[in-house]
Structures are given as C-alpha cells and as structure tokens.
Design a protein around this motif. Sequence first.
Motif, mmCIF file in Angstrom:
data_model
loop_
_atom_site.group_PDB
_atom_site.id
_atom_site.type_symbol
_atom_site.label_atom_id
_atom_site.label_comp_id
_atom_site.label_asym_id
_atom_site.label_seq_id
_atom_site.Cartn_x
_atom_site.Cartn_y
_atom_site.Cartn_z
ATOM 1 N N ARG A 1 57.865 71.113 34.738
ATOM 2 C CA ARG A 1 58.194 70.487 36.009
ATOM 3 C C ARG A 1 58.636 69.039 35.830
ATOM 4 O O ARG A 1 58.287 68.388 34.843
ATOM 5 C CB ARG A 1 57.010 70.566 36.976
ATOM 6 C CG ARG A 1 55.820 69.700 36.627
ATOM 7 C CD ARG A 1 54.579 70.193 37.375
ATOM 8 N NE ARG A 1 53.443 69.280 37.252
ATOM 9 C CZ ARG A 1 52.668 69.211 36.173
ATOM 10 N NH1 ARG A 1 52.906 69.967 35.129
ATOM 11 N NH2 ARG A 1 51.641 68.366 36.155
ATOM 12 N N MET A 2 59.400 68.574 36.819
ATOM 13 C CA MET A 2 59.931 67.213 36.818
ATOM 14 C C MET A 2 59.299 66.431 37.971
ATOM 15 O O MET A 2 58.654 67.023 38.834
ATOM 16 C CB MET A 2 61.454 67.263 36.943
ATOM 17 C CG MET A 2 62.134 67.948 35.762
ATOM 18 S SD MET A 2 63.937 67.907 35.853
ATOM 19 C CE MET A 2 64.252 69.200 37.050
ATOM 20 N N PRO A 3 59.465 65.117 38.002
ATOM 21 C CA PRO A 3 58.901 64.328 39.103
ATOM 22 C C PRO A 3 59.369 64.843 40.461
ATOM 23 O O PRO A 3 60.544 65.148 40.646
ATOM 24 C CB PRO A 3 59.443 62.912 38.833
ATOM 25 C CG PRO A 3 59.677 62.868 37.365
ATOM 26 C CD PRO A 3 60.137 64.249 37.000
ATOM 27 N N ASP B 1 53.503 71.477 41.019
ATOM 28 C CA ASP B 1 52.218 70.781 40.922
ATOM 29 C C ASP B 1 51.111 71.643 41.521
ATOM 30 O O ASP B 1 50.025 71.786 40.944
ATOM 31 C CB ASP B 1 52.271 69.431 41.653
ATOM 32 C CG ASP B 1 53.119 68.395 40.936
ATOM 33 O OD1 ASP B 1 53.268 68.500 39.709
ATOM 34 O OD2 ASP B 1 53.617 67.474 41.611
ATOM 35 N N ASP B 2 51.391 72.201 42.687
ATOM 36 C CA ASP B 2 50.410 73.072 43.352
ATOM 37 C C ASP B 2 50.158 74.335 42.530
ATOM 38 O O ASP B 2 49.024 74.819 42.428
ATOM 39 C CB ASP B 2 50.910 73.459 44.748
ATOM 40 C CG ASP B 2 50.940 72.272 45.703
ATOM 41 O OD1 ASP B 2 50.276 71.264 45.408
ATOM 42 O OD2 ASP B 2 51.652 72.356 46.732
ATOM 43 N N ALA B 3 51.230 74.870 41.947
ATOM 44 C CA ALA B 3 51.098 76.089 41.139
ATOM 45 C C ALA B 3 50.216 75.842 39.927
ATOM 46 O O ALA B 3 49.448 76.718 39.509
ATOM 47 C CB ALA B 3 52.479 76.579 40.707
ATOM 48 N N GLU C 1 46.743 60.619 34.527
ATOM 49 C CA GLU C 1 47.829 60.996 35.440
ATOM 50 C C GLU C 1 49.164 60.461 34.935
ATOM 51 O O GLU C 1 50.198 61.142 35.021
ATOM 52 C CB GLU C 1 47.550 60.445 36.845
ATOM 53 C CG GLU C 1 46.401 61.113 37.573
ATOM 54 C CD GLU C 1 46.149 60.464 38.930
ATOM 55 O OE1 GLU C 1 47.026 59.701 39.403
ATOM 56 O OE2 GLU C 1 45.076 60.722 39.513
ATOM 57 N N LYS C 2 49.147 59.246 34.383
ATOM 58 C CA LYS C 2 50.377 58.653 33.870
ATOM 59 C C LYS C 2 50.902 59.407 32.648
ATOM 60 O O LYS C 2 52.112 59.471 32.422
ATOM 61 C CB LYS C 2 50.140 57.172 33.535
ATOM 62 C CG LYS C 2 49.990 56.278 34.776
ATOM 63 C CD LYS C 2 49.803 54.825 34.405
ATOM 64 C CE LYS C 2 49.697 53.934 35.636
ATOM 65 N NZ LYS C 2 50.952 53.887 36.425
ATOM 66 N N LYS D 1 56.577 64.761 32.753
ATOM 67 C CA LYS D 1 57.555 65.140 33.778
ATOM 68 C C LYS D 1 58.865 64.373 33.592
ATOM 69 O O LYS D 1 59.959 64.941 33.726
ATOM 70 C CB LYS D 1 56.997 64.863 35.184
ATOM 71 C CG LYS D 1 55.806 65.718 35.590
ATOM 72 C CD LYS D 1 55.339 65.298 36.982
ATOM 73 C CE LYS D 1 54.043 65.941 37.383
ATOM 74 N NZ LYS D 1 53.590 65.510 38.726
ATOM 75 N N GLU D 2 58.739 63.084 33.295
ATOM 76 C CA GLU D 2 59.934 62.259 33.072
ATOM 77 C C GLU D 2 60.717 62.750 31.863
ATOM 78 O O GLU D 2 61.956 62.810 31.881
ATOM 79 C CB GLU D 2 59.529 60.796 32.875
ATOM 80 C CG GLU D 2 58.997 60.119 34.135
ATOM 81 C CD GLU D 2 58.423 58.739 33.840
ATOM 82 O OE1 GLU D 2 58.871 58.105 32.863
ATOM 83 O OE2 GLU D 2 57.520 58.301 34.591
#
Length: 415
Positions: A21-23, A29-31, A350-351, A357-358
């Motif tokens: 996934r990407m930003p 995110d939910d998945a 988190e970062k 993602k980035e």
Amino acid sequence: MDTLTNDVQGLIDLYEATYMRMPGEVTLDDALIFTKARLNDIAKDLQRANNIDTINQIQQALKQPIRKRLPRLEALRYIPFYQEQASHNKSLLKLSKLGFDLLQLLHKKELSQLSKWWKVYDVAKNVPYARNRLVECYFWAQGVYFEPKYSRSRIFLAKVLAVITILDDTYDAYGTYEELLILTDAIQRWSITCLDVLPDYMKLIYPMVLDVFTEMEQILATEGKAYHINYVKEAMKEYMRSYMKEAEWRNEGYTPTTEEHMSISLISCAYKFLLIASLAGMGDIITDESFKWASTYPPLVKASCKLCRFQDDIVSHKEEQEREHVASGIECYVKEFDVTKEHVYDLFKEKVEDAWKEMNRESLMCKDVPMPIIMRTINLARVIEVLYKYSDNFTHVGEEVQNHIKSLMLHPMST
C-alpha cells in the motif's frame, strides 16, 4: 463475509497485499488491521486443533511479510515449504536446490576473499574498540544483492560496510573531539599526505578507507568508468561531515530540535551513502544519471533513510543514552514536544510503516530509474528489517542472525 473470514490462504494473501500500500490508501490500512486480527484468532484456534503447518505459515507471515523479506532468506523458507506441497514439480524443486547451492559456493568464495583482506589489518588487535563484524557486513551486502553478476559490487559494499563500522565507532565512542576534527578534514581532502597529522591509532584506519576506494577505482578503470568512484567519495565526505556535526553537538552538550536532528541523522544513518556505494560496479545499467539521481536525495532514497533512522533509534536508544552520546531523535522529540519516550517509540514505529508506504509509491513513480537500482534501495530497507526489527542485531549479534548466516553460507540445500 463468513466464507472469507475462515479462508486462511485468502486472508494471508490479502494481508501480504496490504504491504504494497501507498500513502492515503485507507482501505488497505483497514484490511491490514482486519487480516492481522483474524489470522491471530485463527492461529489460536488451530493450536487447539494442533495444526502445526498452518500455524507456522500464519506466524511467519505475521512476523515478517514477504515485502519486507530478503529474497535469499525467503528462498531458504520457501523451497522446503514448496517441497511439502503435493503438487510440487520434482524437476523444478531439484533445480532450485542446485541453484541455491551453486550460488552459495560463490558467496563462500567471496567471503573467503574478504577474510584474507580483513586479516591484513588485524582489526581486533589494532582497533580493539571497534566492532569486528566482517561476516555480518557481508551478510548486509548479500542482502542488498545476492545475484552472481553483482559479485564485485557486493565485495566492495561489504568492505565499505566494514570500514564505516570502524569509523562509526571511532566517531561515536572513542575519538576525542579534536582528533575527530583532524580525521574529518583528512577525509574531506582525501589524500595520503594527510596521514602524518593523524593520531597514531587512525593511521591504520585512514589508509584502509583510501585503499578500498582505490581498488574499486582501478577495477572500474578497465571499463572507462573510474570516475564513478568520485560520486561515492563525495557521498562519503558528506556522510563524515554528518558524523562530525553530531560529535560537535555531543561535545557542546547540545540537544537539537527534531528538525535539526533529522537534517543530520538522515545522512549519518549512512543509507544515502550506502546506496550510492552499492551502484559502483553494477555494470552498464549504471550511468552518470544513476549516480546523479541518487546524489540528489530523491524521495525514494529519503524514505529508505527515514526507515533506517527511525528503526535504529527505536532499538538503540536505551543503550546509547547510558553512555556519553549525542541526543537521539527520541530524546529530541521528548524534549521539544514534552511527551513520554513510550509515545515516541509508538510514533517512530508508525513512521517506519509510513516510510515503507513512501517507498512503494516512489518505486512506481520513478519511471526513468532502472528497476535494479530501485531494488537496491528496497533491499537496503529489508536488511534493516532483519537486523534492527526488535533489537540491534548488528552490534549484539543474536542467535537468529547467526542462524541466518549459517544457513546461507554453510549448509547446502541439496543434501
């Protein structure tokens, strides 16, 4: 849907897909949250049923998704898994094992060559304060690229990693501020004539740095590409300047702002420099534009640096603060925003995920950058996931990393 919530393989596949996934991709995110929770519940249920194989498959996925795994380590896991599948192709299985073993022989040869080079310097005796981590440095380089065609680049990167480990310990824990000023100036000038002004214990380290670069420069000269090393040298100089800035902060007892700290520590984490160094000798696919792209600190490279910095800060913070050390990113954040260390640990985790993602996004956005270069950046990040996920397994080499190295270097798969 009830039919999907009990589909173990389907849940694992969806879980793995979420790590691409990407930003801004909130649905994925939910998945991820959903599949993690559901797979954990299923694993608990299967323990009661004693379904070991499926439990192991789930646990391996939850511990480290495929996106974050080093390909060579994944081969170690997947080939035996494939062998247990009733539908496996016997010829393909045999070929994969032979392929693994043949490459292992090349890697052994490279490590033997590196060991002979390392013994000349007798680091354990001549630089006793430094971490003696040649094998782990080779494992790091092997993680960046394992393919046979990158042999000379892999050897060069392993030497670079071994050398900067000594420099890291010199700046971080041994050299005085005045001595480090002299060393930094010598590296900026990049000349053996600087040797006379260096402290005695640095007179082994400094020529080692120059020799590693000179050797690769001579190799590239046979292809008319000796000037490529200039890009690596400039990156090395920038890297050393970032070390010196941190030494200055430590010497003054100064705690920088988070922004100040990040502007330096994203360079001192070494990942911009290591990416540029990893490109040397990769063949015709690497051009002037490749080095110029990496040197401009593009978003893909910066994301890899962020991942390295935040993950390293999380696992090394406590030990570093027990001795005289420059304030870490965690200390800076706590002081500036008046929050707890535990809050910053969670924030930095988190970062780390945001950096992945980035990297996913930028690996698709960099249309003019060859995929082998993009993969070097991603593989550098993957090494961090292996060595720094839960603790500093490079400084304190744990059993898991030792087993990885033994499996990759000592044990053939076809016997």
